[in-house]
Design a protein around this motif. Structure first.
Motif, PDB file in Angstrom:
ATOM      1  N   UNK A 108       0.822  -1.206   0.000  1.00  0.00           N
ATOM      2  CA  UNK A 108       0.000   0.000   0.000  1.00  0.00           C
ATOM      3  C   UNK A 108       0.858   1.259   0.000  1.00  0.00           C
ATOM      4  N   UNK A 114       0.937   2.870  -3.124  1.00  0.00           N
ATOM      5  CA  UNK A 114      -0.222   3.686  -3.480  1.00  0.00           C
ATOM      6  C   UNK A 114      -0.373   4.869  -2.547  1.00  0.00           C
ATOM      7  N   UNK A 115       0.627   5.123  -1.765  1.00  0.00           N
ATOM      8  CA  UNK A 115       0.594   6.370  -1.035  1.00  0.00           C
ATOM      9  C   UNK A 115       0.497   6.258   0.461  1.00  0.00           C
ATOM     10  N   UNK A 116       0.658   5.054   1.029  1.00  0.00           N
ATOM     11  CA  UNK A 116       0.609   4.995   2.478  1.00  0.00           C
ATOM     12  C   UNK A 116       1.908   5.536   3.051  1.00  0.00           C
ATOM     13  N   UNK A 172       0.939   8.489   3.947  1.00  0.00           N
ATOM     14  CA  UNK A 172       0.117   8.405   5.154  1.00  0.00           C
ATOM     15  C   UNK A 172       0.957   8.368   6.414  1.00  0.00           C
ATOM     16  N   UNK A 231       3.961   9.365   6.820  1.00  0.00           N
ATOM     17  CA  UNK A 231       4.586  10.665   7.042  1.00  0.00           C
ATOM     18  C   UNK A 231       3.595  11.631   7.687  1.00  0.00           C
ATOM     19  N   UNK A 232       2.384  11.685   7.126  1.00  0.00           N
ATOM     20  CA  UNK A 232       1.360  12.563   7.685  1.00  0.00           C
ATOM     21  C   UNK A 232       1.019  12.147   9.107  1.00  0.00           C
ATOM     22  N   UNK A 249       2.989  10.681  11.249  1.00  0.00           N
ATOM     23  CA  UNK A 249       4.051  11.105  12.162  1.00  0.00           C
ATOM     24  C   UNK A 249       3.950  12.599  12.451  1.00  0.00           C
ATOM     25  N   UNK A 250       3.606  13.348  11.394  1.00  0.00           N
ATOM     26  CA  UNK A 250       3.434  14.794  11.586  1.00  0.00           C
ATOM     27  C   UNK A 250       2.333  15.043  12.602  1.00  0.00           C
ATOM     28  N   UNK A 283      -8.362  15.901   7.429  1.00  0.00           N
ATOM     29  CA  UNK A 283      -8.185  14.794   6.492  1.00  0.00           C
ATOM     30  C   UNK A 283      -6.783  14.651   5.938  1.00  0.00           C
ATOM     31  N   UNK A 284      -5.788  15.104   6.664  1.00  0.00           N
ATOM     32  CA  UNK A 284      -4.434  14.908   6.163  1.00  0.00           C
ATOM     33  C   UNK A 284      -4.032  13.448   6.307  1.00  0.00           C
ATOM     34  N   UNK A 325      -7.695   7.186   6.575  1.00  0.00           N
ATOM     35  CA  UNK A 325      -8.025   6.098   7.496  1.00  0.00           C
ATOM     36  C   UNK A 325      -7.902   6.553   8.946  1.00  0.00           C
ATOM     37  N   UNK A 339       5.500   4.913  12.581  1.00  0.00           N
ATOM     38  CA  UNK A 339       6.549   4.663  11.611  1.00  0.00           C
ATOM     39  C   UNK A 339       7.621   3.705  12.073  1.00  0.00           C
TER      40      UNK A 339
END
Lengths: 474, 611
Positions: free
Chosen positions: A326, A329-331, A334, A336-337, A339-340, A361-362, A365, A434
């Protein structure tokens, strides 16, 4: 009789359960919250729906506590297990595909995930088999039966492409361990997992340093050798980390603490090998250093196999197996976001409903697998730590209660429950922070979702109910 | 019992690992906190207008016009009339549908991000779009500036701008993807001045990540600061004229104002046209494959043998070293003969003195002169004399980069003693082996810019200022760099015979033997020196350098025409037209102008086609 039983429900477990579901509900509300839909019982929103699930779960809990006779669990466990296996199998064909995995039945608009519930039946049957008179893991046939009970659902769930959920079942290894399986299996398994995730998430260097540190530390603990050296390394590495704690000076990037640690550990390891060569240490020490060398070799081979030897499509397959797919496909985004979001919480968090990261919504899930982001952002380090403590309390409490039971079935079932909770908590939190690859499994009682809420409730309350029997017999 | 303790100990260890990770993320690491603000607040970039470029007379060379980029936020898209949309921008429906489909397929990765959908839409298309914008939710336009070039000349000189690529972004953290940056020419050299400073509006995003309002009423917004304008040293009209003459030739013209080092015109033909420049993105590959290499700026990147114009350098060095005096006479019998060889020459009077040798471009004279330089008793053996000579030549700016503000400038080449040691063996070569250097042939290569600089140096009688393209250097460092006099180490008195020779070469009466008669302009005293550079690629290159007027030089010109024959035949008239155009504003010798402008010299240039 009824009144006596009420008193004997374990309060610690019940309170942590209630605390977790309420806290979870608030966090889902905050994660999905918007000004148009402000009312917490708005049924068109996830927090409204979650409320229904919570209500349903509590009813189920009461049902389990006061209506169902506890004896039936062991008797019915084979039948329940078979029904669930059939469902797991059926869903592969008739299930609806959600996010690439076929693991959902849909009844109207509410979906059910058999994989969540099969944890319960698997735990029941495993406890049932292992509690049979004369059961021992030294008997190969019995051991194989017990292993098959765990492996069948794993296989079926992998076929549903829900590899993450399948991983949870590996937690049941703890139960085997409690029943006499050599602890080396667990250590081996987790060392492999640790080396793998350290190598993938950080770097081979970090993995090697961690292996060096862990093995040297074990040597110190067991054989009391290399005391001064280890202390010296610890102090120096701490000093190396100090500037990082106070200010990140750019030139220190050149001297990564890992490099320091590596250099410092080398003489210790050489001296150690010399000691073994001169017969100054026993066989255990020899095996320890052997496994250290293996660990280092594995680190290198993981990296080489993963990046050089494997073809891209093979790599993709492995990534798929470990749920890293995943990521493509951009997790990766996810995490990274995520952790932010968690990092931005700071010490005390931004406060309830004030999180900007999760609310806007950054983090995808965010109400299900990544709900911990909301906790991290809005409740900060303090809230996150307290949540972790509640979980650990819940798990340890189950183990302690289970171990007090003379009834083997209850005891083993307790260990199963504790293992499953432990796997969920560690994997989910590890993933959102992470530390581990993205493995989409829910955080017990917090994540949005009917199946998981209901199944965790049933899982826990069967144990609470079984445990009440112990107290009534005392 | 033991096992229970181990089990619980394991759990505690796992908890400690998780807790320390929390501690690290939430307490120690700062970067996530900063990131969080960036996430919730939307920084809408305001792009500054790029600085404009004017010519030395204040005419706009490079200006700006407003264009629009059509942006799309796939998350906000709703079904719309694709055909209608495509008609506005004249797009291919299939391609647009494919693009939209890919957004849908990758929606998880795309999230709420905004992308550029169409770049550089004209104001007219934009106004059509604006009328119908309500039909296309998810699309919006932002204004950007694009370059316009009112003067139809100088494309190679201005250079083009394009979106910064990954390599550039990696080296320049100030730039973001989508920013435009000067890639070549002036746009690149003065990128720091022209670019201006981006500003931003800070917006707060709402629940659905749509922009909700300005953050604190715009209190923290930053206005974009437009780039500073530049005044180029170029004379737009002269530049256009040069390109007009050169349109059917291959080679370069460089014109410099000697007193200031300002470049008045710099032509490389064939070069980029303004049209190429505006459509660089679409034309790039065609341009890159053109056998005439229009992107290759010959004026600063081509190292040609300078030919006889280089005799002036040897004449000056020889005098400075005392190897010859203006009165030194050498004889020439249609060449210079030495054991084992002969350097040919054309028929002219003999013997002749220094000034006549320049005027008539005698090869034998410079063979003798060069031998005299290499036999300088103060620098022996010959390798030392050669090194000394080379050092002196380099002071003229040959074999080194002049450090002009032209980004692609090359150094040309000068041989070293090592070169000859390799060819002939160490200590086994003599003056005759390297005799071709006497007349600017052989292992010496100079760019037209360096030749023009030589002309300027002679016009200044001993120094040059680094040739440059702008009149108003943007900072004191560059102002100092472009006003410093670089003395070439030759006494002023030694220039007189050379200049006189150059004067005579152009202005001596017909039949006197001047090689540059075709550069003669009535009532302007042009001093010039021809060169005819032999080369292995076909016909000789035609070279000419000159400056004018003689007493108070206003312009120094170098012309280099590939495979155009003798220097006097083509390069000299081209240079004289440039001089006349600049000094008089209008060329009065219409017949010559017509003849030169309409002569196609490109046909003689052998083309190496790229496979």
């Amino acid at each position: 009789m009824q009144e006596n039983k009420t008193r004997r429900v374990d309060l610690g477990l019940l309170l942590s359960y209630l605390l977790l579901i309420v806290f979870g509900w608030l966090n889902i509300y905050s994660a999905v919250y918007s000004e148009e839909h402000g009312f917490i019982l708005d049924m068109s929103q996830r927090y409204g729906q979650q409320f229904i699930w919570i209500g349903l779960s509590i009813l189920t809990a009461i049902f389990i506590l006061y209506i169902i006779r506890p004896e039936i669990y062991s008797t019915l466990s084979p039948i329940l297990y078979i029904i669930m296996a059939v469902l797991l199998f059926a869903v592969i064909f008739v299930g609806k595909e959600v996010n690439g995995s076929k693991s959902w039945f849909f009844i109207g608009s509410f979906g059910l995930q058999p994989a969540e519930f099969s944890k319960i039946t698997t735990s029941l049957l495993l406890s049932y088999i292992m509690s049979q008179y004369g059961f021992t893991l030294t008997n190969k046939k019995m051991a194989a039966t017990a292993a098959a009970v765990v492996l069948l659902p794993i296989l079926l769930i992998i076929m549903e492409k829900e590899t993450g959920s399948a991983l949870v079942y590996l937690g049941l290894l703890f139960v085997f361990y409690m029943q006499g399986m050599s602890g080396w299996f667990i250590i081996l398994g987790f060392s492999l997992a640790a080396i793998f995730s350290l190598t993938i998430s950080f770097s081979p260097l970090t993995a090697i340093v961690c292996a060096l540190a862990a093995c040297s530390l074990l040597r110190l603990l067991i054989w009391k050798r290399g005391k001064w050296f280890i202390s010296a390394v610890a102090v120096i590495v701490l000093i190396a980390y100090l500037p990082k704690l106070y200010a990140t000076l750019p030139f220190l990037e050149l001297f990564k603490p890992e490099v320091w640690a590596l250099i410092l550990f080398i003489p210790h390891t050489i001296l150690w090998i010399v000691d073994i060569y001169k017969m100054r240490e026993d066989r255990g020490s020899f095996y320890l250093i052997l496994s250290l060398i293996c660990a280092i070799a594995i680190t290198f081979s993981i990296n080489i196999i993963f990046n050089k030897v494997l073809q891209p499509h093979q790599r993709a397959r492995i990534e798929n197996l470990f749920g890293i797919t995943e990521d493509l496909q951009g997790i990766g985004y996810n995490v990274h976001q995520s952790k932010i979001a968690i990092g931005s919480g700071g010490l005390t968090g931004k406060g309830f409903l004030n999180g900007t990261q999760t609310k806007y919504n950054f983090v995808p899930e965010q109400s299900t697998d990544f709900i911990f982001c909301t906790v991290g952002e809005e409740w900060g380090f303090v809230g996150s730590l307290l949540l972790l403590i509640v979980y650990i309390y819940l798990i340890v409490r189950i183990i302690v209660l289970a171990s007090k039971n003379f009834d083997t079935f209850t005891k083993l079932y307790g260990y199963c429950v504790a293992s499953i909770f432990l796997m969920h908590v560690v994997i989910n939190m590890g993933m959102t922070m992470g530390l581990l690859p993205v493995i989409g499994i829910p955080l017990p009682f917090l994540s949005y979702g009917g199946s998981s809420m209901l199944s965790f409730t049933i899982l826990l309350f069967i144990f609470i109910r079984l445990d009440m029997e112990r107290q009534s017999k005392e | 019992m033991d096992r229970k303790i181990f089990f619980i100990a394991g759990i505690i260890i796992a908890a400690i690992i998780l807790a320390s990770r929390m501690f690290y993320l939430q307490i120690i690491e700062e970067k996530y906190k900063v990131n969080a603000d960036n996430n919730a607040l939307l920084y809408m970039t305001k792009y500054p207008a790029r600085g404009e470029i004017y010519d030395r007379k204040g005419r706009t060379l490079v200006g700006n016009k407003t264009t629009y980029d059509i942006m799309v936020t796939p998350y906000d898209l709703e079904p719309f009339d694709t055909l209608d949309f495509c008609r506005i921008f004249n797009l291919d429906t299939v391609a647009v549908k494919r693009k939209l489909k890919s957004y849908r397929e990758n929606r998880r990765r795309v999230g709420h991000q905004t992308f550029t959908f169409i770049k550089q839409v004209s104001a007219q298309d934009y106004s059509h779009f604006a009328e119908k914008a309500y039909k296309f939710p998810g699309f919006f336009a932002i204004s950007r500036t694009a370059r316009v070039y009112p003067f139809n000349a100088g494309a190679s000189l201005y250079g083009y701008i394009n979106e910064a690529d990954s390599a550039f972004l990696a080296k320049n953290p100030d730039y973001r993807r989508g920013d435009y940056v000067g890639i070549t020419g002036l746009e690149r050299s003065y990128e720091d001045v022209l670019k201006g400073k981006k500003g931003y509006n800070i917006m707060v995003r709402d629940v659905h990540n749509r922009v909700r309002s300005s953050f604190k009423n715009g209190e923290y917004d930053v206005e974009a600061i437009p780039g500073k304008d530049l005044t180029a040293s170029i004379d737009g009209e002269l530049q256009a004229y040069g390109e007009f003459i050169m349109r059917n030739k291959v080679g370069s013209i460089v014109a410099i104002e000697p007193a200031t080092g300002e470049i008045l015109a710099i032509v490389s033909a064939p070069g980029l046209s303004i049209e190429d420049l505006t459509n660089i993105r679409t034309n790039y590959s065609a341009l890159a494959q053109d056998p005439y290499k229009p992107m290759f700026n010959r004026a600063v990147m081509s190292a040609y043998p300078p030919g006889s114009v280089f005799k002036a350098v040897n004449a000056l060095i020889a005098q400075q070293n005392g190897a010859i005096t203006p009165q030194t006479m050498y004889s020439c019998s249609r060449g210079f003969f030495y054991s084992g060889g002969k350097m040919g020459c054309h028929g002219h009077k003999s013997p002749l003195n220094l000034k006549e040798s320049i005027m008539m471009s005698c090869n034998a004279y410079y063979a003798n002169t060069f031998r005299a330089i290499l036999r300088d008793p103060a620098h022996q053996p010959i390798a030392n004399a050669f090194d000394h000579w080379k050092e002196q030549v380099m002071k003229f700016g040959f074999g080194v980069k002049l450090e002009s503000d032209f980004p692609a400038e090359l150094a040309g080449n000068l041989p070293s003693t090592k070169t000859y040691d390799k060819i002939h063996g160490k200590g086994r070569w003599n003056a005759f082996n390297i005799l071709s250097l006497a007349i600017g042939q052989g292992e010496v290569g100079a760019t037209p810019l360096q030749i023009a600089n030589l002309a300027a140096t002679i016009a200044n009688k001993g120094y040059y200022i680094i040739p440059h393209l702008i009149k108003n250097p943007p900072d004191s460092a560059r102002a100092a760099k472009y006003s410093e006099k670089h003395y070439v180490g030759i006494e002023q008195e030694h220039f007189a015979p050379v200049i006189e020779g150059m004067y005579l070469a152009v202005n001596a009466p017909q039949g006197a033997g001047g090689t540059s008669r075709r550069a003669y302009i009535p009532d302007i005293t042009v001093c010039g020196k021809t060169g005819t550079a032999q080369n292995p690629h076909g016909k000789d290159h035609s070279v000419f350098m000159c400056f004018a007027p003689m007493d108070e030089p206003k312009i120094a010109v170098a012309v280099y025409l590939e495979n155009a024959g003798a220097g006097g035949s083509w390069a000299a008239p081209v240079a004289s037209l440039i001089v006349e155009k600049y000094l008089k504003g209008e060329v009065e010798r219409k017949e010559l102008e017509d003849y030169v402008a309409h002569s196609n010299l490109r046909q003689f240039v052998p083309i190496k086609r790229k496979r």
